[in-house]
Design a protein around this motif. Sequence first.
Motif, PDB file in Angstrom:
ATOM      1  N   ARG A 160      27.319 -55.900   2.253  1.00 28.66           N
ATOM      2  CA  ARG A 160      26.988 -57.250   1.795  1.00 28.66           C
ATOM      3  C   ARG A 160      27.743 -57.518   0.495  1.00 28.66           C
ATOM      4  NH1 ARG A 160      22.675 -59.886   4.091  1.00 28.66           N
ATOM      5  NH2 ARG A 160      21.491 -58.660   5.611  1.00 28.66           N
ATOM      6  N   ALA A 161      28.387 -58.665   0.421  1.00 28.67           N
ATOM      7  CA  ALA A 161      29.269 -58.937  -0.708  1.00 28.67           C
ATOM      8  C   ALA A 161      28.535 -58.929  -2.046  1.00 28.67           C
ATOM      9  CB  ALA A 161      29.977 -60.274  -0.512  1.00 28.67           C
ATOM     10  N   ASP A 162      27.298 -59.422  -2.075  1.00 24.47           N
ATOM     11  CA  ASP A 162      26.595 -59.461  -3.365  1.00 24.47           C
ATOM     12  C   ASP A 162      26.346 -58.052  -3.887  1.00 24.47           C
ATOM     13  OD1 ASP A 162      24.861 -59.105  -1.228  1.00 24.47           O
ATOM     14  OD2 ASP A 162      23.200 -60.206  -2.147  1.00 24.47           O
ATOM     15  N   TYR A 163      26.132 -57.091  -3.009  1.00 22.46           N
ATOM     16  CA  TYR A 163      25.990 -55.702  -3.433  1.00 22.46           C
ATOM     17  C   TYR A 163      27.345 -55.117  -3.818  1.00 22.46           C
ATOM     18  CZ  TYR A 163      21.077 -55.339  -2.116  1.00 22.46           C
ATOM     19  OH  TYR A 163      19.710 -55.485  -2.054  1.00 22.46           O
ATOM     20  N   ALA A 164      28.362 -55.389  -3.016  1.00 23.32           N
ATOM     21  CA  ALA A 164      29.694 -54.843  -3.291  1.00 23.32           C
ATOM     22  C   ALA A 164      30.220 -55.282  -4.653  1.00 23.32           C
ATOM     23  CB  ALA A 164      30.673 -55.268  -2.192  1.00 23.32           C
ATOM     24  N   LYS A 165      30.008 -56.541  -4.987  1.00 21.56           N
ATOM     25  CA  LYS A 165      30.550 -57.080  -6.241  1.00 21.56           C
ATOM     26  C   LYS A 165      29.805 -56.569  -7.471  1.00 21.56           C
ATOM     27  CE  LYS A 165      32.369 -61.255  -4.018  1.00 21.56           C
ATOM     28  NZ  LYS A 165      33.786 -61.086  -4.335  1.00 21.56           N
ATOM     29  N   ARG A 166      28.627 -55.980  -7.278  1.00 14.69           N
ATOM     30  CA  ARG A 166      27.878 -55.420  -8.408  1.00 14.69           C
ATOM     31  C   ARG A 166      28.191 -53.945  -8.655  1.00 14.69           C
ATOM     32  NH1 ARG A 166      23.274 -58.572  -6.360  1.00 14.69           N
ATOM     33  NH2 ARG A 166      22.504 -56.685  -5.317  1.00 14.69           N
ATOM     34  N   ILE A 167      29.012 -53.342  -7.817  1.00 13.06           N
ATOM     35  CA  ILE A 167      29.332 -51.923  -7.990  1.00 13.06           C
ATOM     36  C   ILE A 167      30.296 -51.766  -9.165  1.00 13.06           C
ATOM     37  CG2 ILE A 167      30.448 -49.908  -6.964  1.00 13.06           C
ATOM     38  CD1 ILE A 167      29.557 -50.944  -4.233  1.00 13.06           C
ATOM     39  N   PRO A 168      29.936 -50.996 -10.193  1.00 11.14           N
ATOM     40  CA  PRO A 168      30.836 -50.783 -11.336  1.00 11.14           C
ATOM     41  C   PRO A 168      31.856 -49.701 -11.002  1.00 11.14           C
ATOM     42  CG  PRO A 168      28.759 -49.664 -11.714  1.00 11.14           C
ATOM     43  CD  PRO A 168      28.636 -50.340 -10.375  1.00 11.14           C
ATOM     44  N   MET A 169      32.937 -50.075 -10.364  1.00 12.79           N
ATOM     45  CA  MET A 169      33.886 -49.106  -9.823  1.00 12.79           C
ATOM     46  C   MET A 169      34.661 -48.384 -10.923  1.00 12.79           C
ATOM     47  SD  MET A 169      33.834 -49.190  -6.401  1.00 12.79           S
ATOM     48  CE  MET A 169      35.445 -48.827  -5.719  1.00 12.79           C
ATOM     49  N   PHE A 170      34.910 -47.095 -10.693  1.00 16.26           N
ATOM     50  CA  PHE A 170      35.874 -46.333 -11.478  1.00 16.26           C
ATOM     51  C   PHE A 170      36.634 -45.433 -10.513  1.00 16.26           C
ATOM     52  CE2 PHE A 170      31.812 -44.013 -11.787  1.00 16.26           C
ATOM     53  CZ  PHE A 170      32.167 -42.775 -11.276  1.00 16.26           C
ATOM     54  N   TYR A 221      29.196 -39.764 -11.506  1.00 18.80           N
ATOM     55  CA  TYR A 221      28.138 -40.488 -10.803  1.00 18.80           C
ATOM     56  C   TYR A 221      26.784 -40.255 -11.474  1.00 18.80           C
ATOM     57  CZ  TYR A 221      24.423 -41.381  -7.515  1.00 18.80           C
ATOM     58  OH  TYR A 221      23.247 -41.811  -6.961  1.00 18.80           O
ATOM     59  N   LEU A 222      26.497 -39.004 -11.848  1.00 13.92           N
ATOM     60  CA  LEU A 222      25.217 -38.714 -12.496  1.00 13.92           C
ATOM     61  C   LEU A 222      25.078 -39.492 -13.804  1.00 13.92           C
ATOM     62  CD1 LEU A 222      24.743 -34.866 -11.956  1.00 13.92           C
ATOM     63  CD2 LEU A 222      23.683 -36.763 -10.712  1.00 13.92           C
ATOM     64  N   TRP A 223      26.172 -39.582 -14.564  1.00 14.56           N
ATOM     65  CA  TRP A 223      26.152 -40.380 -15.793  1.00 14.56           C
ATOM     66  C   TRP A 223      25.884 -41.845 -15.457  1.00 14.56           C
ATOM     67  CZ3 TRP A 223      28.905 -44.573 -17.506  1.00 14.56           C
ATOM     68  CH2 TRP A 223      28.760 -44.907 -18.854  1.00 14.56           C
ATOM     69  N   MET A 224      26.576 -42.343 -14.413  1.00  8.05           N
ATOM     70  CA  MET A 224      26.399 -43.725 -13.992  1.00  8.05           C
ATOM     71  C   MET A 224      24.956 -43.978 -13.556  1.00  8.05           C
ATOM     72  SD  MET A 224      27.884 -46.697 -13.433  1.00  8.05           S
ATOM     73  CE  MET A 224      29.632 -46.271 -13.371  1.00  8.05           C
ATOM     74  N   LYS A 225      24.391 -43.047 -12.824  1.00  6.34           N
ATOM     75  CA  LYS A 225      23.018 -43.210 -12.347  1.00  6.34           C
ATOM     76  C   LYS A 225      22.041 -43.294 -13.516  1.00  6.34           C
ATOM     77  CE  LYS A 225      19.580 -41.057  -9.307  1.00  6.34           C
ATOM     78  NZ  LYS A 225      19.313 -39.924  -8.374  1.00  6.34           N
ATOM     79  N   LYS A 226      22.271 -42.479 -14.539  1.00  7.36           N
ATOM     80  CA  LYS A 226      21.389 -42.480 -15.702  1.00  7.36           C
ATOM     81  C   LYS A 226      21.500 -43.771 -16.499  1.00  7.36           C
ATOM     82  CE  LYS A 226      20.248 -39.763 -19.815  1.00  7.36           C
ATOM     83  NZ  LYS A 226      20.577 -38.550 -20.613  1.00  7.36           N
ATOM     84  N   LYS A 227      22.717 -44.352 -16.553  1.00  4.65           N
ATOM     85  CA  LYS A 227      22.971 -45.516 -17.394  1.00  4.65           C
ATOM     86  C   LYS A 227      22.939 -46.833 -16.623  1.00  4.65           C
ATOM     87  CE  LYS A 227      23.886 -43.054 -21.127  1.00  4.65           C
ATOM     88  NZ  LYS A 227      23.072 -43.127 -22.362  1.00  4.65           N
ATOM     89  N   TYR A 228      22.768 -46.755 -15.309  1.00  5.93           N
ATOM     90  CA  TYR A 228      22.911 -47.955 -14.479  1.00  5.93           C
ATOM     91  C   TYR A 228      21.864 -49.014 -14.829  1.00  5.93           C
ATOM     92  CZ  TYR A 228      23.806 -50.830 -10.386  1.00  5.93           C
ATOM     93  OH  TYR A 228      24.124 -51.875  -9.572  1.00  5.93           O
ATOM     94  N   ILE A 229      22.292 -50.252 -14.965  1.00  7.36           N
ATOM     95  CA  ILE A 229      21.409 -51.376 -15.243  1.00  7.36           C
ATOM     96  C   ILE A 229      21.060 -52.072 -13.936  1.00  7.36           C
ATOM     97  CG2 ILE A 229      21.222 -53.646 -16.353  1.00  7.36           C
ATOM     98  CD1 ILE A 229      23.135 -52.586 -18.513  1.00  7.36           C
ATOM     99  N   ASN A 230      19.782 -52.200 -13.669  1.00 10.30           N
ATOM    100  CA  ASN A 230      19.324 -52.821 -12.424  1.00 10.30           C
ATOM    101  C   ASN A 230      18.145 -53.724 -12.759  1.00 10.30           C
ATOM    102  OD1 ASN A 230      19.204 -53.422  -9.750  1.00 10.30           O
ATOM    103  ND2 ASN A 230      18.652 -51.361  -9.049  1.00 10.30           N
ATOM    104  N   TYR A 231      18.321 -55.022 -12.592  1.00 11.29           N
ATOM    105  CA  TYR A 231      17.243 -55.952 -12.944  1.00 11.29           C
ATOM    106  C   TYR A 231      17.066 -56.993 -11.843  1.00 11.29           C
ATOM    107  CZ  TYR A 231      20.961 -59.265 -14.083  1.00 11.29           C
ATOM    108  OH  TYR A 231      22.053 -60.100 -14.004  1.00 11.29           O
ATOM    109  N   LYS A 232      15.883 -57.571 -11.820  1.00 10.09           N
ATOM    110  CA  LYS A 232      15.598 -58.685 -10.919  1.00 10.09           C
ATOM    111  C   LYS A 232      15.030 -59.844 -11.748  1.00 10.09           C
ATOM    112  CE  LYS A 232      14.657 -56.064  -6.697  1.00 10.09           C
ATOM    113  NZ  LYS A 232      13.671 -55.792  -5.615  1.00 10.09           N
ATOM    114  N   VAL A 233      15.573 -61.015 -11.545  1.00  6.71           N
ATOM    115  CA  VAL A 233      15.115 -62.190 -12.270  1.00  6.71           C
ATOM    116  C   VAL A 233      13.811 -62.695 -11.648  1.00  6.71           C
ATOM    117  CG1 VAL A 233      15.646 -64.589 -12.864  1.00  6.71           C
ATOM    118  CG2 VAL A 233      17.434 -62.839 -12.986  1.00  6.71           C
ATOM    119  N   ASN A 234      12.830 -62.935 -12.470  1.00  9.23           N
ATOM    120  CA  ASN A 234      11.547 -63.463 -11.996  1.00  9.23           C
ATOM    121  C   ASN A 234      11.575 -64.986 -11.945  1.00  9.23           C
ATOM    122  OD1 ASN A 234       8.796 -63.489 -11.224  1.00  9.23           O
ATOM    123  ND2 ASN A 234       8.161 -63.795 -13.344  1.00  9.23           N
ATOM    124  N   GLU A 235      12.004 -65.626 -13.037  1.00 10.46           N
ATOM    125  CA  GLU A 235      12.102 -67.079 -13.094  1.00 10.46           C
ATOM    126  C   GLU A 235      13.346 -67.448 -13.890  1.00 10.46           C
ATOM    127  OE1 GLU A 235       8.655 -68.917 -14.748  1.00 10.46           O
ATOM    128  OE2 GLU A 235       7.239 -67.746 -13.546  1.00 10.46           O
TER     129      GLU A 235
END
Length: 237
Positions: A160-170, A221-235
């Motif tokens: 899904r493009a919305d997921y793909a575009k949020r991947i912080p690629m390195f 990847y482990l560093w990325m997992k620890k630092k990854y920002i994941n949020y959901k907007v409520n309003e």
Amino acid sequence: MKYEFTIVVPLFNEQENLLRVEKELSNYLKIATKETCILFVDDGSQDNSLNIIKDICDRQPHFHYISFVENQGLSAAIKAGFDYAATEYIGYIDADLQTDPEDFNLLLAKIKDYDLVTGVRSNRKDSFTKNMSSKIANGIRRSFTHDQMDDTGCPLKVIRADYAKRIPMFKGLHRFLPAMILLQHGKIIQVPVRHYPRIAGKAKFHLLNRLVGPFLDCFAYLWMKKKYINYKVNENA
């Protein structure tokens, strides 16, 4: 035409394969289950690949391309495909055509209920050394990511493009696409797909960069997992 699905084809020095790629993907467009376009990403090829894909795009209305100034690697090419795609779904296939474009329909049949569907190569047609190094690398990566994927290197995926575009690629992260979807709390699944031997061009990966690189990338990847920002907007207003 309003496209629903973009197939990204990253390539580097694949001039021997590109006319076959044109033929196979043109045939796939006739049976695709979603309105589909093709996006070549030329990763700074040093042979005649860029001129060939320009000719292909001139004669094929559903084919497009971007090209890098210089070689940046597979992860960068995939990221550029994600960035430039303007469809709800994005697919990825290698220009060596060791997987079959027709199998995209198998993956697309599952994408409604998932955020990434990846192929798992059945009866792989690679050398013993390549198969064993890939199996070892997958085992190491799986022990770090716990993504339960057997063949994360399979070059046939739909996201899904919305997921793909949020991947912080390195660099190297193309091996961790399923794990990066899990970091977004997405759903993933693997589907068996066909596999063929490479019949033209040269493989870009060898024993060293198939084992050492992925092992070191696991720590990134482990560093990325620890630092990854994941949020959901409520309003919002």
